[in-house]
Design an enzyme around this catalytic site. Structure first.
Site, PDB file in Angstrom:
ATOM      1  N   SER A  48      38.115  44.275  40.586  1.00 31.00           N
ATOM      2  CA  SER A  48      38.544  44.918  41.821  1.00 31.00           C
ATOM      3  C   SER A  48      39.470  46.070  41.456  1.00 31.00           C
ATOM      4  O   SER A  48      40.017  46.115  40.346  1.00 31.00           O
ATOM      5  CB  SER A  48      39.294  43.904  42.690  1.00 31.00           C
TER       6      SER A  48
ATOM      7  N   TYR B 186      46.009  37.344  43.721  1.00 32.02           N
ATOM      8  CA  TYR B 186      44.615  37.813  43.674  1.00 32.02           C
ATOM      9  C   TYR B 186      44.475  38.893  42.607  1.00 32.02           C
ATOM     10  O   TYR B 186      43.543  38.855  41.782  1.00 32.02           O
ATOM     11  CB  TYR B 186      44.211  38.362  45.046  1.00 32.02           C
TER      12      TYR B 186
ATOM     13  N   LYS C 116      42.182  39.323  39.002  1.00 22.08           N
ATOM     14  CA  LYS C 116      41.255  40.429  38.739  1.00 22.08           C
ATOM     15  C   LYS C 116      41.656  41.207  37.483  1.00 22.08           C
ATOM     16  O   LYS C 116      40.782  41.758  36.796  1.00 22.08           O
ATOM     17  CB  LYS C 116      41.166  41.341  39.968  1.00 22.08           C
TER      18      LYS C 116
END
Length: 256
Positions: free
Chosen positions: A139, A152, A156
């Site tokens: 991401s 999160y 990534k």
């Protein structure tokens, strides 16, 4: 001539489903995998309606045995594995100071463990073949972390590290390993991010998403098909000399 096979995890909706459709158009027999059996059935029917055959597997990528069993089944049924797209992932909006052990466990087990298990299971077969392409979902958050998405983003960043290490370890076997890094994609995941951010920031639902989209230099929200186009390239022979890369596809936003 044997049809090439591609596994796509998290493929019942969103980016994963768009990738499955694109690779089917590219001539792959697609194996679409997800935890949501109902949405898998719908995705399979949509592919069938467009004239494509595919196989489905209900699999929890956070469980190593399920991932390895799925790959073994695919190899037994189709004779090999050409492409593994480790797309499955989850997101949660939460301030760092509020993140619990349970939050971390869930986020890392799906996004990091699931990616690693997909790499391992695919590599086991591809090393025998002396060929294969592993493509992982990172991401723009794996390049630049933002508030409320810290854990999160950490997963990534970790996916990029796994991608780089696997690329070096598997290169002698003719296997390439790359990652794609989408930005603000118009999917149900971003709808969920927007809803959660609205609650935390006390703003109307939709405002966060609109502000993010308004900041994109190319002037529009990213579509799942935009990401699928990049994955199509990475899965093709045109990308045979590319490995260890984490490619941003976000309309120019991460560097603006």
């Amino acid at each position: 001539m044997q049809v090439k096979t591609a596994i796509i995890t998290g493929a019942a909706q969103g980016i994963g489903k768009a990738i499955a459709f694109q690779l089917a158009k590219d001539g792959f027999h697609t194996i679409i995998c997800d935890l949501n059996e109902e949405k898998l059935v719908t995705a399979k029917q949509e592919l069938k309606d467009q004239g494509f055959n595919c196989s489905t597997y209900v699999v929890d990528v956070s469980r190593r045995d399920e991932v390895f069993q799925m790959v073994d089944d695919v190899v037994n049924n189709h004779g090999g594995l050409d492409v593994m797209v480790a797309n499955a992932g989850i997101v949660q909006v939460k301030p760092l100071i509020d993140i619990t052990e349970e939050d971390l466990d869930r986020m890392f087990k799906v996004n990091v463990y699931g990616t690693l298990y997909s790499i391992q299971a695919a590599a086991k077969q591809m090393m025998k073949q002396k060929y294969g392409k592993i493509i992982n979902a990172s991401s723009t958050s794996g390049k630049r972390a933002v508030e409320l998405l810290g854990h999160y983003a950490a997963t990534k960043f970790a996916v990029i590290a796994l991608t780089q290490a696997a690329a070096k370890e598997l290169a002698p076997f003719g296997i390439t390993v790359n990652a794609y890094c989408p930005g603000i994609v118009g999917t149900s995941m971003w709808e969920e991010i927007d809803r959660q951010m609205a609650a935390y920031l006390n703003v109307p639902v939709g405002e966060t998403f609109k502000n993010k989209v308004d900041s994109i230099p190319l002037g529009r929200v990213e579509k799942p098909e935009d990401v699928a186009g990049l994955v199509s390239y990475l899965a093709s022979e045109k990308a045979d000399y590319m490995t260890g890369q984490a490619i941003v596809i976000d309309g120019g936003n991460v560097f603006s």
